[in-house]
Design a protein around this motif. Sequence first.
Motif, PDB file in Angstrom:
ATOM      1  N   GLY A 231       0.878  -1.293  -0.118  1.00 19.26           N
ATOM      2  CA  GLY A 231       0.019   0.029   0.181  1.00 19.26           C
ATOM      3  C   GLY A 231       0.998   1.290   0.111  1.00 19.26           C
ATOM      4  N   LEU A 232       0.728   2.095  -0.902  1.00 19.10           N
ATOM      5  CA  LEU A 232       1.689   3.215  -1.300  1.00 19.10           C
ATOM      6  C   LEU A 232       1.183   4.244  -0.182  1.00 19.10           C
ATOM      7  N   PRO A 233       2.493   5.163   0.287  1.00 21.17           N
ATOM      8  CA  PRO A 233       2.056   6.217   1.128  1.00 21.17           C
ATOM      9  C   PRO A 233       1.752   7.410   0.066  1.00 21.17           C
ATOM     10  N   ILE A 234       0.916   8.285   0.700  1.00 21.40           N
ATOM     11  CA  ILE A 234       0.400   9.473  -0.268  1.00 21.40           C
ATOM     12  C   ILE A 234       1.115  10.836   0.397  1.00 21.40           C
ATOM     13  N   GLY A 235       2.140  10.896   1.102  1.00 20.12           N
ATOM     14  CA  GLY A 235       2.576  12.042   1.394  1.00 20.12           C
ATOM     15  C   GLY A 235       3.535  12.614   0.535  1.00 20.12           C
ATOM     16  N   ASP A 236       4.062  12.083  -0.490  1.00 20.66           N
ATOM     17  CA  ASP A 236       4.964  12.626  -1.532  1.00 20.66           C
ATOM     18  C   ASP A 236       4.746  11.872  -2.851  1.00 20.66           C
ATOM     19  N   PRO A 237       3.942  12.392  -3.734  1.00 19.80           N
ATOM     20  CA  PRO A 237       3.496  11.596  -4.946  1.00 19.80           C
ATOM     21  C   PRO A 237       4.720  11.434  -6.040  1.00 19.80           C
ATOM     22  N   ALA A 238       5.600  12.403  -5.989  1.00 21.40           N
ATOM     23  CA  ALA A 238       6.667  12.180  -6.745  1.00 21.40           C
ATOM     24  C   ALA A 238       7.569  10.930  -6.436  1.00 21.40           C
ATOM     25  N   ALA A 239       7.685  10.717  -5.118  1.00 22.89           N
ATOM     26  CA  ALA A 239       8.374   9.409  -4.686  1.00 22.89           C
ATOM     27  C   ALA A 239       7.656   8.201  -4.991  1.00 22.89           C
ATOM     28  N   LEU A 240       6.473   8.258  -5.556  1.00 27.36           N
ATOM     29  CA  LEU A 240       5.669   7.193  -5.777  1.00 27.36           C
ATOM     30  C   LEU A 240       6.339   6.178  -6.902  1.00 27.36           C
ATOM     31  N   LEU A 241       7.002   6.891  -7.890  1.00 29.72           N
ATOM     32  CA  LEU A 241       7.515   6.251  -9.018  1.00 29.72           C
ATOM     33  C   LEU A 241       8.814   5.270  -8.605  1.00 29.72           C
ATOM     34  N   THR A 242       9.543   5.631  -7.536  1.00 29.75           N
ATOM     35  CA  THR A 242      10.679   4.700  -7.027  1.00 29.75           C
ATOM     36  C   THR A 242       9.900   3.524  -5.997  1.00 29.75           C
ATOM     37  N   TRP A 243       8.990   4.053  -5.465  1.00 29.88           N
ATOM     38  CA  TRP A 243       8.312   2.943  -4.817  1.00 29.88           C
ATOM     39  C   TRP A 243       7.670   1.725  -5.794  1.00 29.88           C
ATOM     40  N   ALA A 244       7.045   2.335  -6.893  1.00 31.90           N
ATOM     41  CA  ALA A 244       6.602   1.178  -7.783  1.00 31.90           C
ATOM     42  C   ALA A 244       7.712   0.423  -8.362  1.00 31.90           C
ATOM     43  N   GLN A 245       8.706   1.219  -8.780  1.00 30.02           N
ATOM     44  CA  GLN A 245       9.649   0.329  -9.605  1.00 30.02           C
ATOM     45  C   GLN A 245      10.263  -0.736  -8.559  1.00 30.02           C
ATOM     46  N   ARG A 246      10.612  -0.201  -7.604  1.00 31.65           N
ATOM     47  CA  ARG A 246      11.154  -1.350  -6.431  1.00 31.65           C
ATOM     48  C   ARG A 246      10.201  -2.348  -6.179  1.00 31.65           C
ATOM     49  N   ALA A 247       9.076  -2.184  -6.162  1.00 33.78           N
ATOM     50  CA  ALA A 247       7.775  -3.247  -5.608  1.00 33.78           C
ATOM     51  C   ALA A 247       7.703  -4.112  -6.882  1.00 33.78           C
ATOM     52  N   ASP A 248       7.915  -3.553  -8.215  1.00 34.94           N
ATOM     53  CA  ASP A 248       7.540  -4.315  -9.361  1.00 34.94           C
ATOM     54  C   ASP A 248       8.903  -5.307  -9.707  1.00 34.94           C
ATOM     55  N   ALA A 249       9.955  -5.009  -8.982  1.00 34.39           N
ATOM     56  CA  ALA A 249      11.168  -5.622  -9.262  1.00 34.39           C
ATOM     57  C   ALA A 249      11.296  -6.698  -8.060  1.00 34.39           C
ATOM     58  N   GLY A 250      10.400  -6.605  -7.097  1.00 36.62           N
ATOM     59  CA  GLY A 250      10.634  -7.596  -6.011  1.00 36.62           C
ATOM     60  C   GLY A 250       9.500  -8.590  -6.047  1.00 36.62           C
ATOM     61  N   PRO A 251       9.149  -9.061  -4.754  1.00 29.69           N
ATOM     62  CA  PRO A 251       8.085 -10.185  -4.588  1.00 29.69           C
ATOM     63  C   PRO A 251       6.590  -9.733  -4.544  1.00 29.69           C
ATOM     64  N   PHE A 252       6.463  -8.471  -4.590  1.00 30.80           N
ATOM     65  CA  PHE A 252       4.938  -8.078  -4.317  1.00 30.80           C
ATOM     66  C   PHE A 252       4.093  -8.172  -5.743  1.00 30.80           C
ATOM     67  N   SER A 253       2.621  -8.531  -5.168  1.00 30.16           N
ATOM     68  CA  SER A 253       1.812  -8.708  -6.237  1.00 30.16           C
ATOM     69  C   SER A 253       1.063  -7.598  -6.620  1.00 30.16           C
ATOM     70  N   THR A 254       1.015  -6.553  -5.669  1.00 27.71           N
ATOM     71  CA  THR A 254      -0.039  -5.173  -6.034  1.00 27.71           C
ATOM     72  C   THR A 254       0.433  -4.051  -5.440  1.00 27.71           C
ATOM     73  N   LEU A 255       0.078  -3.066  -6.092  1.00 31.73           N
ATOM     74  CA  LEU A 255       0.355  -1.794  -5.566  1.00 31.73           C
ATOM     75  C   LEU A 255      -1.027  -1.054  -5.316  1.00 31.73           C
ATOM     76  N   GLY A 256      -1.238  -0.812  -4.106  1.00 39.73           N
ATOM     77  CA  GLY A 256      -2.502  -0.140  -3.735  1.00 39.73           C
ATOM     78  C   GLY A 256      -2.454   1.292  -3.385  1.00 39.73           C
ATOM     79  N   LEU A 257      -3.586   2.205  -3.679  1.00 35.25           N
ATOM     80  CA  LEU A 257      -3.639   3.388  -3.149  1.00 35.25           C
ATOM     81  C   LEU A 257      -4.791   3.901  -2.699  1.00 35.25           C
TER      82      LEU A 257
END
Length: 281
Positions: free
Chosen positions: A6-32
């Motif tokens: 579940g992605l944090p909402i405090g810094d929208p610009a940082a979500l690109l980093t979160w998403a790319q790391r999650a996509d490269a890892g073991p995670f199934s879903t990004l939630g918002l």
Amino acid sequence: MHIGIGLPIGDPAALLTWAQRADAGPFSTLGLLDRLVYDNPEPLVALAVLAGRTSRIRLQTEVLLAPLRDTALLAKQTATLDRMTGGRLVLGLGIGGRDDDHQAADVDKRTRGRRLDEQMPVLRRLWSGEPYGDGIGPIGPAPARPGGPQVLFGGFKPAAVERVARWGDGFLAAAAPSWAGGLFDMARGFWKEYGRDGEPRIVAQVNVALGPQHVVRDAQARMHAYYAFTGMADRMVAGMLTTPAEIRDAVTAFADLGADEVMLYCYGVDPDQVDRLADIV
């Protein structure tokens, strides 16, 4: 058992980093999450941006406040996102509870549940390619998934959980394992009552913060601010899991209850949490 972030909402610009790391890892879903009168990114716009930086991970609203939105436009937006991501969109829907959100959208809060019940057959019809109504043709594009994206409903009351069987594909439960089991059973019970095949997809949600004390304190402060309107923010923050053992135990407990996925919701903005969480799941 699948594990999502579940992605944090405090810094929208940082979500690109979160998403790319999650996509490269073991995670199934990004939630918002979704709110209107708050300093958070609009979820459909944000997930569309993140879709372009990811390749496999699902994109899930948790939950999108459908009654605040025009139904025909919502059908088009979600069909477009589902089509352009190859079916990676999962549409978690709910009604919301803040007065100011409804006032800003000029929607009567007292009728929000009824409005969602009226929206669902229209959405399903439009996603299936049928005309909007008399003299008004279909609204495209066709979604990648026949009949529209997967729909999950969140909520705690029977009327909310019943929507899972009436219109949805699964249930979102933002509840601790100690009482989530009853909600899971309710969703499965309605599913059988409506004669649905198989089982509803069950998605649990737990709030986490993993890292040094400043990361935990940041997450707690942001979560408290987000839920201050409920009058229960202190109790909700107290339930945040902040150690690997607590998070593993919660995942195990939800697995024992038959959940299909657990969303680990983060409020602190440090993207290194993605890697820390990957190490323990």
